[in-house]
Enzyme design. Structure first.
Site, PDB file in Angstrom:
ATOM      1  N   LYS A  54       0.985  -1.250   0.020  1.00  0.00           N
ATOM      2  CA  LYS A  54       0.359  -0.101  -0.035  1.00  0.00           C
ATOM      3  C   LYS A  54       1.429   0.996  -0.204  1.00  0.00           C
ATOM      4  O   LYS A  54       0.782   2.025  -0.914  1.00  0.00           O
ATOM      5  CB  LYS A  54      -0.632  -0.385   1.570  1.00  0.00           C
ATOM      6  CG  LYS A  54      -1.970  -1.090   0.928  1.00  0.00           C
ATOM      7  CD  LYS A  54      -2.361  -1.512   2.480  1.00  0.00           C
ATOM      8  CE  LYS A  54      -3.871  -2.111   2.135  1.00  0.00           C
ATOM      9  NZ  LYS A  54      -4.488  -2.966   3.193  1.00  0.00           N
ATOM     10  N   GLN A  98      -4.715  -1.500   9.204  1.00  0.00           N
ATOM     11  CA  GLN A  98      -4.864  -2.160   8.840  1.00  0.00           C
ATOM     12  C   GLN A  98      -5.448  -3.540   9.940  1.00  0.00           C
ATOM     13  O   GLN A  98      -4.832  -3.564  11.394  1.00  0.00           O
ATOM     14  CB  GLN A  98      -2.885  -3.183   8.983  1.00  0.00           C
ATOM     15  CG  GLN A  98      -2.525  -3.972   8.262  1.00  0.00           C
ATOM     16  CD  GLN A  98      -2.951  -4.445   6.441  1.00  0.00           C
ATOM     17  OE1 GLN A  98      -3.353  -2.866   5.751  1.00  0.00           O
ATOM     18  NE2 GLN A  98      -3.702  -5.019   6.233  1.00  0.00           N
ATOM     19  N   ASP A 121     -10.529   2.907   4.362  1.00  0.00           N
ATOM     20  CA  ASP A 121     -11.331   1.563   3.825  1.00  0.00           C
ATOM     21  C   ASP A 121     -12.931   1.262   3.623  1.00  0.00           C
ATOM     22  O   ASP A 121     -13.548   0.729   2.884  1.00  0.00           O
ATOM     23  CB  ASP A 121     -10.737   0.278   5.336  1.00  0.00           C
ATOM     24  CG  ASP A 121      -9.699   0.144   5.159  1.00  0.00           C
ATOM     25  OD1 ASP A 121      -9.901  -0.259   3.909  1.00  0.00           O
ATOM     26  OD2 ASP A 121      -9.238  -0.513   5.669  1.00  0.00           O
TER      27      ASP A 121
END
Ligand code: NAD
Length: 292
Positions: A54, A98, A121
C-alpha cells in the site's frame, strides 16, 4: 465460446495511471497533495506485506504515504488516541487501520473512531449506511469497488436486470458488493453458509461473486454457461512440492471452460483493492478542496 481472463493487474494499472494524473491536477490547482496514513499494530507478517504494498503504490502515484507502526501490546486507548490526532490533522486525508488487530483490541470501536470523511477503507457505519441508502458521498469498501469495475470491464456499464449471486455476507466484501450491484440495477442474491441448495442458487447467476475463503469451493457445474465469475478469495494451500500457493474460492481451471469470463487468483481482484484504496484517498483529499 471464448472465455475471457479478466486481467485485474492491468485494470489496476490503468486506474492508478488515471489517478496519478488527477493527483498532479489537484496539486497544481489547489496545492493539495493527497496523503494516506496507515496504522499497523503488531507483527503479523501478512499484514506487513499488505501495508508495504500500500505504501509503495501510494508513493508511486505521487501521494504522501505515512505509516504508524505500533507494537503488539499497544492498548486500545493509545490507538484511539492516535486516531483522534489523525482525525484532527488537516494534512491527513485518508486513515487506514490494517486489520486484523490483536485480540485485546475491539475492532468495531477502532473503526468507529476513524472520521467517516477519512475512512478510506469504507468500513465506518456512516459510510456503510450511505452505501446502503444509495446516498452519494460514501467512501465505499475497496475490494467491492474493484469487483464492480472488473464486472463492468467485461459486461459494459449497463448491468440492469442481470442476476448477481454473491457467496459470502461479510461487511468487508459480501454485503457491500451486493449493495453496489443492486445500485447497478442487478437482481441480487446473497448466499452464505446457511444457504440451502447453493449449487442451484449459483447456477442462476449471470454474475457470480465468490467471497468465501475456501480454496476451489465453487465447482464448474455450479456455474451457468457464459457467466461472469469474480473470485475474491485468497487462500494459501500447500502444493505436492511442499510450496505455498495462492488460490481463489473458485476451481479456476474447471470453471474457465464453462464461464464467459473469470478473474484469476492472483492477478484478479487483489490488485484492484489497493488501486481502489488510492481512489478513495484521492476522493477524501478532493473533499478538502470541495471538489466532486
Ligand atoms: P469472511 O470469513 O468474513 O466471510 C466469509 C463468508 O463466506 C461468510 O459470510 C460465510 O457465510 C460464507 N461462507 C462460509 N462458508 C460457506 C459455505 N460453506 N457456503 C456458503 N458460504 C459460506 O471472509 P471475507 O473477509 O469476506 O473474505 C472472503 C475471502 O475473500 C477470503 O478468502 C479473503 O482472504 C478474501 N479477501 C480478498 C480480498 C482481496 O483484496 N482480494 C479482500 C478481502 C478479502
Amino acid at each position: 465460446m471464448i472465455t475471457m481472463n479478466i486481467d485485474g493487474k492491468l485494470a489496476a494499472k490503468i486506474l492508478r495511471d488515471k489517478l496519478a494524473i488527477e493527483v498532479v491536477e489537484l496539486k497544481s490547482r489547489y496545492n493539495i497533495k493527497p496523503s494516506l496514513t496507515v496504522v499497523i499494530v503488531g507483527d503479523d507478517p501478512a499484514s506487513h506485506v499488505y501495508v508495504k504494498n500500500k505504501v509503495k503504490q501510494t508513493q508511486e502515484i505521487g501521494m504522501i504515504s505515512n505509516e504508524i507502526k505500533l507494537s503488539e501490546d499497544t492498548t486500545q486507548e493509545y490507538l484511539l488516541n492516535q486516531l483522534e490526532q489523525l482525525n484532527n490533522d488537516d494534512s491527513v486525508h485518508g486513515i487506514l487501520v490494517q486489520l486484523p488487530l490483536p485480540k485485546h483490541i475491539d475492532e468495531s470501536a477502532v473503526i468507529s473512531a476513524i472520521s467517516p470523511d477519512k475512512d478510506v477503507d469504507g468500513f465506518h457505519a456512516m459510510n456503510s449506511g450511505r452505501l446502503f441508502n444509495g446516498e452519494s458521498g460514501a467512501l465505499v469498501p475497496c475490494t467491492p469497488q474493484g469487483c464492480v469495475i472488473l464486472v463492468k470491464q467485461h459486461l459494459g456499464n449497463d448491468l440492469s436486470g442481470k442476476h448477481a449471486v454473491i457467496i459470502g455476507r461479510s461487511n468487508i466484501v459480501g454485503k457491500p458488493v451486493a449493495m453496489l450491484l443492486l445500485q447497478e440495477n442487478c437482481t441480487v442474491t446473497i448466499a452464505h453458509s446457511r444457504t440451502k441448495n447453493l449449487p442451484e442458487v449459483c447456477q442462476q447467476a449471470d454474475i457470480l461473486v465468490a467471497a468465501v475463503g475456501i480454496a476451489d469451493f465453487v465447482k464448474a457445474d455450479w456455474v451457468k454457461e457464459g457467466a461472469t465469475v469474480i473470485d475474491v478469495g485468497i487462500n494459501r494451500i500447500l502444493t505436492d512440492e511442499g510450496k505455498i500457493k495462492l488460490v481463489g474460492d473458485v476451481d479456476y481451471h474447471a470453471v474457465f471452460d464453462k464461464c464467459g469470463a473469470i478473474t484469476p487468483v492472483p492477478g484478479g481482484v487483489g490488485p484492484m483493492t489497493i488501486a481502489c484504496l488510492l481512489k478513495n484517498t484521492l476522493a477524501a483529499a478532493k473533499r478538502c478542496a470541495h471538489q466532486p
